[in-house]
Design a protein around this motif. Sequence first.
Motif, PDB file in Angstrom:
ATOM      1  N   UNK A 146       0.838  -1.212   0.000  1.00  0.00           N
ATOM      2  CA  UNK A 146       0.000   0.000   0.000  1.00  0.00           C
ATOM      3  C   UNK A 146       0.867   1.254   0.000  1.00  0.00           C
ATOM      4  N   UNK A 147       1.925   1.214   0.794  1.00  0.00           N
ATOM      5  CA  UNK A 147       2.819   2.375   0.871  1.00  0.00           C
ATOM      6  C   UNK A 147       3.509   2.626  -0.467  1.00  0.00           C
ATOM      7  N   UNK A 148       4.021   1.582  -1.092  1.00  0.00           N
ATOM      8  CA  UNK A 148       4.701   1.749  -2.376  1.00  0.00           C
ATOM      9  C   UNK A 148       3.754   2.282  -3.443  1.00  0.00           C
ATOM     10  N   UNK A 209      16.620   8.009   1.680  1.00  0.00           N
ATOM     11  CA  UNK A 209      16.408   8.922   0.556  1.00  0.00           C
ATOM     12  C   UNK A 209      14.947   9.312   0.407  1.00  0.00           C
ATOM     13  N   UNK A 210      14.036   8.334   0.489  1.00  0.00           N
ATOM     14  CA  UNK A 210      12.620   8.652   0.339  1.00  0.00           C
ATOM     15  C   UNK A 210      12.121   9.448   1.544  1.00  0.00           C
ATOM     16  N   UNK A 211      12.648   9.164   2.735  1.00  0.00           N
ATOM     17  CA  UNK A 211      12.242   9.929   3.918  1.00  0.00           C
ATOM     18  C   UNK A 211      12.648  11.396   3.771  1.00  0.00           C
ATOM     19  N   UNK A 212      13.870  11.619   3.286  1.00  0.00           N
ATOM     20  CA  UNK A 212      14.341  12.992   3.078  1.00  0.00           C
ATOM     21  C   UNK A 212      13.489  13.701   2.027  1.00  0.00           C
ATOM     22  N   UNK A 213      13.176  12.996   0.935  1.00  0.00           N
ATOM     23  CA  UNK A 213      12.366  13.576  -0.140  1.00  0.00           C
ATOM     24  C   UNK A 213      10.968  13.953   0.345  1.00  0.00           C
ATOM     25  N   UNK A 234       3.114  14.076   5.330  1.00  0.00           N
ATOM     26  CA  UNK A 234       3.446  13.743   6.714  1.00  0.00           C
ATOM     27  C   UNK A 234       3.030  12.310   7.049  1.00  0.00           C
ATOM     28  N   UNK A 235       1.840  11.920   6.590  1.00  0.00           N
ATOM     29  CA  UNK A 235       1.358  10.556   6.851  1.00  0.00           C
ATOM     30  C   UNK A 235       2.237   9.518   6.148  1.00  0.00           C
ATOM     31  N   UNK A 236       2.624   9.826   4.901  1.00  0.00           N
ATOM     32  CA  UNK A 236       3.497   8.915   4.168  1.00  0.00           C
ATOM     33  C   UNK A 236       4.856   8.792   4.860  1.00  0.00           C
ATOM     34  N   UNK A 237       5.377   9.918   5.328  1.00  0.00           N
ATOM     35  CA  UNK A 237       6.654   9.913   6.034  1.00  0.00           C
ATOM     36  C   UNK A 237       6.562   9.067   7.301  1.00  0.00           C
ATOM     37  N   UNK A 242       7.801   4.026  10.206  1.00  0.00           N
ATOM     38  CA  UNK A 242       7.273   2.871  10.940  1.00  0.00           C
ATOM     39  C   UNK A 242       7.815   1.568  10.361  1.00  0.00           C
ATOM     40  N   UNK A 243       7.804   1.446   9.038  1.00  0.00           N
ATOM     41  CA  UNK A 243       8.313   0.230   8.400  1.00  0.00           C
ATOM     42  C   UNK A 243       9.820   0.112   8.592  1.00  0.00           C
ATOM     43  N   UNK A 244      10.523   1.252   8.524  1.00  0.00           N
ATOM     44  CA  UNK A 244      11.980   1.235   8.704  1.00  0.00           C
ATOM     45  C   UNK A 244      12.343   0.758  10.108  1.00  0.00           C
TER      46      UNK A 244
END
Length: 605
Positions: A146-148, A209-213, A234-237, A242-244
């Motif tokens: 879902x996240x991807x 990288x995706x967190x920074x973006x 913010x929700x995506x971040x 959480x997964x990390x």
Amino acid sequence: MEGNEFDIQEELKKLPKKPGVYLMHDEKDEIIYVGKAISLKNRVRQYFQSSRSKTAKIEQMVSKIHHFEYIITDSELEALVLECNLIKEYQPRYNTMLKDGKTYPYIKVTIQEAFPRILLAREMKKDKCKYFGPYTNGGAIKDILELLQKLYQIRTCNRVLPRDIGKDRPCLNYHMKQCNAPCQGLIEEKTYREAIQKAIDFLNGNYGEIAKELEEKMMAASEAMEYEKAKEYRDLLGNVKQIAQKQKITSSEMEDRDVIAFAQEEADAVVQVFFIRDGKLIGREHFYLTVALQESREQIMTSFIKQYYAGTPFIPKELLLQEHVEEQEVLIEWLSEKRGQKVSIRVPKKGQKEKLVDLAARNAQMVLEQDKEKIKREELRTKGAVRQIEEWLGLKGIVRMEAFDISNTNGFESVGSMVVYENGKPKRSDYRKFRIKTVIGADDYASMDEVLTRRLEHGLFPDLILMDGGRGQVNVCLAVLKRFQLEIPVCGMVKDEAHRTRGLYFNNVEIPIDKSSEGFRLITRIQDEAHRFAIEYHRSLRSKKQIHSILDEIEGIGPARRRALMRQFQDIERIRTATIEELKAVESMNERAAKKVYQFFHPAK
């Protein structure tokens, strides 16, 4: 095989000095042990040499060997592969056996497609796709997919692209901004593949990288006062973090490895496996083993390695083990061939790796202590219950029991059921349904005769047949067995006036049984299961018959409209109470057809 046809000493002389697999059979022709050998002649002869010291397990097994057979292979490696396959197929009682055959899902990226998809896969195949996993937590896979999809707008449809571009409208995911609609040509293949590569980097553990973006996009949206968009970022971040956090770093070497240790108590053992992928602990799982008598710890570990990796598609680069294994070089060669790359097996004695093995061992011990009472209870309610039944009937060696029942309503659609229990547990893959073909009306005895006749025309006979009833049903079964010239014990499951299990009818005598015993509970479960299975089948046939007979009588309602009505309303009663407007709304129905159906169920008075 006849009892005097196989002379063990003579057959031992014929054994070749070649690698292969040997299978030991008992007098019932059951395979009780499977082993491999570099030299079949040397290995098999050892079992029958009185001068050699043997463990209690081997002594007991040898005493039950009636005859043996063997299969020659070209190498010891081929013998190992064949041994694994045969143990999995026959589950011999004197081999240490893995109790459960769990498999775990993967995430699959279809990189061979022009516009790849990211999917859940139940097995790893040689299909040019890229696989990640295995994942022991199904919920985690759902969260990641879902996240991807939200992060990279990856398509989920089965359209063949670019062939099908523009042939149909975009799906709901496009309107929800979760797909860039490559099916409409709205994104170039190069740009789409860049998004796929980012998704692959994410699956490889590159979260930074995706967190920074996402953080930069969130701040930019907030500064532009686009607060709704900022909240989405913010929700995506938060989801990424959480997964990390779930991916615990266990090694800086970024390798794929499994860490394996076990705990044992008498004939029960629990094996704990830690799955480490790209240096991250992605999950763990435990497995129950039934350990053969006097099996050494090396032998237990070897048996588990063979059976587990024979059934899982993913082989890691390294196995960290608590115990050494037998035939290590052959196992390494086998695993390396399955992986397509060199695999190493190590028993670490110090450092971080040794701590991981110790952690796995402590987890295995904890599971064993928590579950040993559960294991004992399960043993009592299954094999223990079978032993009680053996005592009541004066029988020995009951493994497979088959129970039969008949179901009908005043002779309508008579059916028979056969349920199978092995070692006190249902074996649902062997259940069988019988639609009575030769009997008209409600004649349970004749129906049972037909069911048993059809069943006994096939092999693999049971050790005990259980009939749902007393003297009458037992006599029917005995008569059928006589026609087939078979001698199988037959026992009736007798019920009282309240239709509850009362006792067993065997050898013309009703045997009272302790109603608080596990054996009684097992008989009750078998009788209820046979009845349930027959009733369920009978109900499905009766329902189909009812649908056919009622709807087919309505003028203008053919097969297509009948199927459409049943899809919409599910059963006849809902069709009966539907209004003309509700009937008219069904696919393929018009006003004239709707009125025909309504008038059929509501005739004018």
